[in-house]
Design a protein around this motif. Structure first.
Motif, short mmCIF file in Angstrom:
data_model
loop_
_atom_site.label_atom_id
_atom_site.label_comp_id
_atom_site.label_asym_id
_atom_site.label_seq_id
_atom_site.Cartn_x
_atom_site.Cartn_y
_atom_site.Cartn_z
N GLN A 7 3.75 3.49 -0.56
CA GLN A 7 4.62 4.41 -1.01
C GLN A 7 6.22 4.91 -0.66
O GLN A 7 6.80 4.55 0.25
N PRO A 8 6.91 5.39 -1.40
CA PRO A 8 8.42 6.00 -1.08
C PRO A 8 8.55 6.93 0.14
O PRO A 8 7.40 7.37 0.42
N PHE A 79 16.32 0.37 -1.69
CA PHE A 79 16.60 0.51 -3.39
C PHE A 79 16.06 2.55 -3.50
O PHE A 79 15.12 2.26 -2.66
N VAL A 80 17.03 2.84 -4.07
CA VAL A 80 17.27 4.60 -3.90
C VAL A 80 17.00 4.68 -5.23
O VAL A 80 17.91 4.14 -6.13
N PHE A 81 16.52 6.36 -5.37
CA PHE A 81 16.41 7.16 -7.15
C PHE A 81 17.29 7.86 -6.11
O PHE A 81 16.64 8.61 -4.87
N ALA A 104 9.69 2.16 -9.05
CA ALA A 104 9.00 2.70 -7.57
C ALA A 104 8.14 1.40 -6.89
O ALA A 104 7.47 0.46 -6.23
N ILE A 105 6.86 1.34 -7.84
CA ILE A 105 5.36 1.02 -7.73
C ILE A 105 5.93 -0.61 -8.18
O ILE A 105 5.62 -1.78 -7.05
N GLU A 106 6.60 -1.18 -8.41
CA GLU A 106 6.99 -2.67 -9.14
C GLU A 106 7.92 -2.93 -7.67
O GLU A 106 7.92 -3.97 -7.14
N LYS A 107 8.60 -2.24 -7.43
CA LYS A 107 9.12 -2.37 -6.09
C LYS A 107 8.84 -2.62 -4.97
O LYS A 107 8.81 -3.41 -4.36
N ILE A 108 7.98 -1.60 -4.89
CA ILE A 108 7.33 -1.38 -3.78
C ILE A 108 6.04 -2.71 -3.60
O ILE A 108 5.65 -3.40 -2.34
N ARG A 109 5.41 -3.06 -4.89
CA ARG A 109 4.43 -4.69 -4.71
C ARG A 109 5.47 -5.55 -4.86
O ARG A 109 5.30 -6.32 -3.64
N GLY A 110 6.95 -5.56 -4.51
CA GLY A 110 7.75 -6.42 -4.28
C GLY A 110 7.85 -6.52 -2.84
O GLY A 110 8.57 -7.92 -2.26
N GLY A 111 7.51 -6.00 -2.03
CA GLY A 111 7.84 -5.59 -0.77
C GLY A 111 9.09 -5.04 -0.31
O GLY A 111 9.21 -5.06 0.81
N GLU A 112 9.73 -4.26 -1.54
CA GLU A 112 10.99 -3.45 -0.80
C GLU A 112 10.45 -1.90 -0.61
O GLU A 112 9.70 -1.56 -0.44
N GLY A 176 14.25 -16.42 -2.65
CA GLY A 176 15.29 -17.70 -2.39
C GLY A 176 14.73 -17.60 -1.44
O GLY A 176 13.53 -17.56 -0.96
N LYS A 177 15.29 -17.92 0.05
CA LYS A 177 15.20 -17.65 0.85
C LYS A 177 16.04 -16.76 1.49
O LYS A 177 15.68 -16.61 3.17
N SER A 178 16.06 -15.36 1.53
CA SER A 178 16.79 -14.29 1.78
C SER A 178 16.14 -13.35 1.55
O SER A 178 14.78 -13.11 0.70
N ASP A 179 16.00 -12.14 1.72
CA ASP A 179 15.41 -10.44 1.73
C ASP A 179 16.26 -9.75 0.48
O ASP A 179 17.27 -9.75 1.20
N TRP A 180 16.39 -8.29 -0.03
CA TRP A 180 17.04 -7.33 -0.27
C TRP A 180 17.70 -6.87 0.48
O TRP A 180 17.07 -7.23 1.80
#
Length: 250
Positions: A7-8, A79-81, A104-112, A176-180
């Motif tokens: 969750q955010p 990622f911030v709103f 937000a759901i998409e970002k969190i599903r992507g591990g952010e 790639g080989k990095s994270d946000w």
């Protein structure tokens, strides 16, 4: 302890009244959200008035992360709103609460890690706060009476999260080989560039420097940076400074 449900985080920036913090906690828990962060509350913390207003959601207040400033509250977020009803001169994507929570759901599903900032009751978030956000949430309210109190604004965002998310599952997202890059990493990068540009006399004249720095910071918040990007940009600036010193010595 906060729940394990992805969750955010909801970040209350410089809230003024304990009652409104309690109302925000109650609204969050109505829709299953329990990650509250509080930045520099005006009347100190803990606040007994917030507990009375929370009405069963006191656990959120007990477990809330207390931060002295906005960067401290966002340091682990990528990622911030920012919620605001007023027109701003900063260039950012603007979302309705529904569209924002879908993103937000998409970002969190992507591990952010995602955060939503809510401003103080009197005037809302300042430009310096919004410059640290990646996007804006604006509620389509009556333009002749656009003011929402803190509890109402939190309720709208929490409701849309619940309606859009149902149950969010973790998914692995490879970059790639990095994270946000996290908030603290971007903050360090911006500070690095500001310091070097200050030395170079870029922020001139002095009376315009604060506004120039806000616009400069806003530029970085609009870019999606990975940790590799941040490391590269640090290296670019270090090399430019090194090259300048070598040129001056020769």
């Amino acid at each position: 302890m906060p729940s394990d449900m992805p969750q955010p985080a909801f970040v209350l920036v410089r809230p003024q009244m304990g009652e409104n913090i309690g109302a925000a906690a109650r609204a969050m828990w109505n829709f299953g959200l329990d990650r509250m962060r509080i930045v520099a509350p005006r009347d100190g913390w803990p606040n007994p008035k917030s507990v009375a207003m929370a009405s069963g959601a006191g656990r959120l207040l007990d477990e809330a992360l207390l931060a002295p400033d906005v960067p401290g509250a966002l340091e682990d977020c990528s990622f911030v709103f920012a919620t605001t009803a007023r027109p701003r001169e900063l260039t950012k994507p603007v979302y309705s609460p529904e569209a924002a929570m879908k993103l937000a759901i998409e970002k969190i599903r992507g591990g952010e890690k995602v955060a939503v900032m809510f401003g103080p009751e009197r005037a809302g978030l300042e430009n310096d706060d919004i410059a640290r956000a990646n996007a804006i949430i604006t509620v389509p309210v009556n333009p002749e009476f656009a003011s929402l109190n803190l509890g109402q604004c939190v309720l709208l965002a929490a409701y849309e999260w619940r309606r859009q998310a149902a149950e969010v599952e973790h998914e692995v997202f490879e970059i790639g080989k990095s994270d946000w890059a996290t908030g603290v990493e971007v903050e360090a990068l911006v500070t690095h560039y500001e310091d070097r540009l200050e030395e170079a006399g870029y922020f001139f004249p002095p009376e315009k420097a604060p506004g120039m720095k806000v616009v400069f910071r806003n530029l970085f918040s609009r870019m999606r940076l990975t940790r590799a990007d941040v490391q590269m940009l640090h290296g670019v600036m270090r090399q430019m400074v090194r090259w300048k010193k070598m040129s001056d010595d020769s």
